[in-house]
Design a protein around this motif. Sequence first.
Motif, PDB file in Angstrom:
ATOM      1  N   GLN A   1       0.829  -1.208   0.000  1.00 39.71           N
ATOM      2  CA  GLN A   1       0.000   0.000   0.000  1.00 39.71           C
ATOM      3  C   GLN A   1       0.863   1.258   0.000  1.00 39.71           C
ATOM      4  O   GLN A   1       0.545   2.240  -0.674  1.00 39.71           O
ATOM      5  CB  GLN A   1      -0.937  -0.011   1.215  1.00 39.71           C
ATOM      6  CG  GLN A   1      -2.057  -1.018   1.129  1.00 39.71           C
ATOM      7  CD  GLN A   1      -2.840  -1.137   2.421  1.00 39.71           C
ATOM      8  OE1 GLN A   1      -2.296  -0.957   3.512  1.00 39.71           O
ATOM      9  NE2 GLN A   1      -4.119  -1.458   2.309  1.00 39.71           N
ATOM     10  N   TYR A   2       1.948   1.230   0.751  1.00 41.33           N
ATOM     11  CA  TYR A   2       2.849   2.389   0.786  1.00 41.33           C
ATOM     12  C   TYR A   2       3.482   2.622  -0.577  1.00 41.33           C
ATOM     13  O   TYR A   2       3.520   3.758  -1.070  1.00 41.33           O
ATOM     14  CB  TYR A   2       3.928   2.179   1.840  1.00 41.33           C
ATOM     15  CG  TYR A   2       5.011   3.233   1.819  1.00 41.33           C
ATOM     16  CD1 TYR A   2       4.715   4.565   2.095  1.00 41.33           C
ATOM     17  CD2 TYR A   2       6.326   2.904   1.491  1.00 41.33           C
ATOM     18  CE1 TYR A   2       5.708   5.548   2.061  1.00 41.33           C
ATOM     19  CE2 TYR A   2       7.317   3.877   1.462  1.00 41.33           C
ATOM     20  CZ  TYR A   2       6.991   5.190   1.750  1.00 41.33           C
ATOM     21  OH  TYR A   2       7.968   6.159   1.702  1.00 41.33           O
ATOM     22  N   ARG A   3       3.970   1.558  -1.214  1.00 38.96           N
ATOM     23  CA  ARG A   3       4.588   1.712  -2.539  1.00 38.96           C
ATOM     24  C   ARG A   3       3.569   2.211  -3.558  1.00 38.96           C
ATOM     25  O   ARG A   3       3.884   3.065  -4.394  1.00 38.96           O
ATOM     26  CB  ARG A   3       5.193   0.382  -2.965  1.00 38.96           C
ATOM     27  CG  ARG A   3       5.807   0.401  -4.343  1.00 38.96           C
ATOM     28  CD  ARG A   3       6.557  -0.885  -4.613  1.00 38.96           C
ATOM     29  NE  ARG A   3       7.964  -0.800  -4.209  1.00 38.96           N
ATOM     30  CZ  ARG A   3       8.797  -1.828  -4.263  1.00 38.96           C
ATOM     31  NH1 ARG A   3       8.373  -3.023  -4.635  1.00 38.96           N
ATOM     32  NH2 ARG A   3      10.071  -1.669  -3.917  1.00 38.96           N
ATOM     33  N   ARG A   4       2.345   1.704  -3.488  1.00 39.04           N
ATOM     34  CA  ARG A   4       1.296   2.154  -4.407  1.00 39.04           C
ATOM     35  C   ARG A   4       0.971   3.630  -4.159  1.00 39.04           C
ATOM     36  O   ARG A   4       0.734   4.389  -5.108  1.00 39.04           O
ATOM     37  CB  ARG A   4       0.055   1.297  -4.227  1.00 39.04           C
ATOM     38  CG  ARG A   4      -1.055   1.607  -5.221  1.00 39.04           C
ATOM     39  CD  ARG A   4      -2.078   0.490  -5.293  1.00 39.04           C
ATOM     40  NE  ARG A   4      -2.683   0.188  -4.004  1.00 39.04           N
ATOM     41  CZ  ARG A   4      -2.471  -0.941  -3.331  1.00 39.04           C
ATOM     42  NH1 ARG A   4      -1.644  -1.870  -3.807  1.00 39.04           N
ATOM     43  NH2 ARG A   4      -3.066  -1.162  -2.175  1.00 39.04           N
ATOM     44  N   GLN A   5       0.989   4.043  -2.896  1.00 38.72           N
ATOM     45  CA  GLN A   5       0.733   5.440  -2.556  1.00 38.72           C
ATOM     46  C   GLN A   5       1.788   6.353  -3.161  1.00 38.72           C
ATOM     47  O   GLN A   5       1.481   7.434  -3.683  1.00 38.72           O
ATOM     48  CB  GLN A   5       0.709   5.597  -1.036  1.00 38.72           C
ATOM     49  CG  GLN A   5       0.221   6.942  -0.539  1.00 38.72           C
ATOM     50  CD  GLN A   5       0.134   6.978   0.981  1.00 38.72           C
ATOM     51  OE1 GLN A   5       0.764   6.181   1.676  1.00 38.72           O
ATOM     52  NE2 GLN A   5      -0.649   7.899   1.501  1.00 38.72           N
ATOM     53  N   LEU A   6       3.045   5.946  -3.121  1.00 41.97           N
ATOM     54  CA  LEU A   6       4.122   6.724  -3.718  1.00 41.97           C
ATOM     55  C   LEU A   6       3.913   6.882  -5.220  1.00 41.97           C
ATOM     56  O   LEU A   6       4.111   7.966  -5.789  1.00 41.97           O
ATOM     57  CB  LEU A   6       5.480   6.060  -3.458  1.00 41.97           C
ATOM     58  CG  LEU A   6       6.012   6.068  -2.023  1.00 41.97           C
ATOM     59  CD1 LEU A   6       7.349   5.334  -1.952  1.00 41.97           C
ATOM     60  CD2 LEU A   6       6.170   7.487  -1.504  1.00 41.97           C
ATOM     61  N   ARG A   7       3.486   5.810  -5.884  1.00 44.60           N
ATOM     62  CA  ARG A   7       3.273   5.871  -7.330  1.00 44.60           C
ATOM     63  C   ARG A   7       2.093   6.777  -7.679  1.00 44.60           C
ATOM     64  O   ARG A   7       2.148   7.525  -8.665  1.00 44.60           O
ATOM     65  CB  ARG A   7       3.041   4.457  -7.868  1.00 44.60           C
ATOM     66  CG  ARG A   7       4.314   3.597  -7.853  1.00 44.60           C
ATOM     67  CD  ARG A   7       4.029   2.153  -8.142  1.00 44.60           C
ATOM     68  NE  ARG A   7       5.262   1.360  -8.149  1.00 44.60           N
ATOM     69  CZ  ARG A   7       5.308   0.038  -8.079  1.00 44.60           C
ATOM     70  NH1 ARG A   7       4.170  -0.657  -8.000  1.00 44.60           N
ATOM     71  NH2 ARG A   7       6.463  -0.600  -8.099  1.00 44.60           N
ATOM     72  N   GLU A   8       1.038   6.722  -6.868  1.00 43.61           N
ATOM     73  CA  GLU A   8      -0.121   7.579  -7.124  1.00 43.61           C
ATOM     74  C   GLU A   8       0.243   9.058  -6.954  1.00 43.61           C
ATOM     75  O   GLU A   8      -0.216   9.911  -7.717  1.00 43.61           O
ATOM     76  CB  GLU A   8      -1.262   7.197  -6.181  1.00 43.61           C
ATOM     77  CG  GLU A   8      -1.877   5.842  -6.510  1.00 43.61           C
ATOM     78  CD  GLU A   8      -2.860   5.379  -5.442  1.00 43.61           C
ATOM     79  OE1 GLU A   8      -2.956   6.071  -4.396  1.00 43.61           O
ATOM     80  OE2 GLU A   8      -3.516   4.341  -5.651  1.00 43.61           O
ATOM     81  N   LEU A   9       1.064   9.348  -5.949  1.00 38.85           N
ATOM     82  CA  LEU A   9       1.505  10.729  -5.753  1.00 38.85           C
ATOM     83  C   LEU A   9       2.352  11.202  -6.930  1.00 38.85           C
ATOM     84  O   LEU A   9       2.228  12.351  -7.379  1.00 38.85           O
ATOM     85  CB  LEU A   9       2.302  10.843  -4.446  1.00 38.85           C
ATOM     86  CG  LEU A   9       1.492  10.748  -3.157  1.00 38.85           C
ATOM     87  CD1 LEU A   9       2.420  10.621  -1.951  1.00 38.85           C
ATOM     88  CD2 LEU A   9       0.584  11.962  -2.988  1.00 38.85           C
TER      89      LEU A   9
END
Length: 356
Positions: free
Chosen positions: A280-288
């Motif tokens: 979830q953290y890695r996906r959050q970085l990509r979305e940002l």
Amino acid sequence: MDSPRAEFYVEHNPPARRAETRQYVYDIGSYHYNWHPQIELLVILGGKVELCAAGGVAVLGRGDVAVLNSNEGHATMSLEAGPGASSAQALLLHLDPDYVSSFNSGVIPHFACRSTPRTQGNAEFRRLRAMSARLMEEGLKAGPAAAARREALLAEIVATLFESFHDPAVFPVALMGEEGYVEVLRRATGYIEEHYRERLTLKQLAQRAGYSPTYFSEIFSSHMGIPLSEHITRVRLAQAVRMLGETDLTITDVARESGFPDVKAFGVAFKRAFNKTASQYRRQLRELAERGVDLGQVDETFHERFAHPEEQLGDHPGPHGGGVSAEEHRRVLEQVRELGEQAALVGERLARLADG
């Protein structure tokens, strides 16, 4: 018979206090998991910030205030850039635990201080914002008057924290320790930093320090503020967070490279610390990144580009070599001043209302 006469006579003999502080404005990037003995007062100047601390997650916006207690593991991430900036920005103040604990019988206090949209306008948060802004401005000045005002503001900030946010029910993890163990603990923590990928045990580290496992465990907990096992886990998590943002390693590989025995143990530790999974953290970085929030650029100069109270306006290098332009410096100082002025105006209005 005459009654005893009341006399207004007071002697004040305070103990010598080391009022060391560090204050600066910096750009917030992705998670940099860390912890330190200093008590941290954070004021958000612009943008939106995700704050992860004590196993919980909160989103802070412009003007929000939060305290991170001594040795409390924490991380911040920019969710939205401030006006004219590439990321969110914060005004940070580190308070020396020796100084703060000197008002509390030598015990490091715990402060339950974090504003919300509903409480951000409360008087105590307005005071902390205004005094933090004034402290920064006084730090830019020279002379004995500015130095005296700075120490007075520092004492007033600590008084506000004790008055409005002290939580005596939370007993501190550690008291201020003796200096005799500093070198032993420095060697132990240094060894952990270098060998976090390896299997580390209490027995092994105690032998290196020359103490029994039980005694070494007690020394570490009482002087570092956290148990040895928690310190090792935090060092590994800090490395894991960096790898999640900077590499394309699988979650399993990140777990192994950061020293966790298996991916399950890594997942449990990550979720406990950040209240989300590593995926979830890695996906959050990509979305940002897709939204144009360039955290990678900010991370390259994390805590290296900032407006420091010791610096003057104009082009100048930061203490780690990162240049800050005069235009950028003026902009962040204006944000600091604006927060202080807004808080002062609200206080003046309330005072006039109180006076009728």
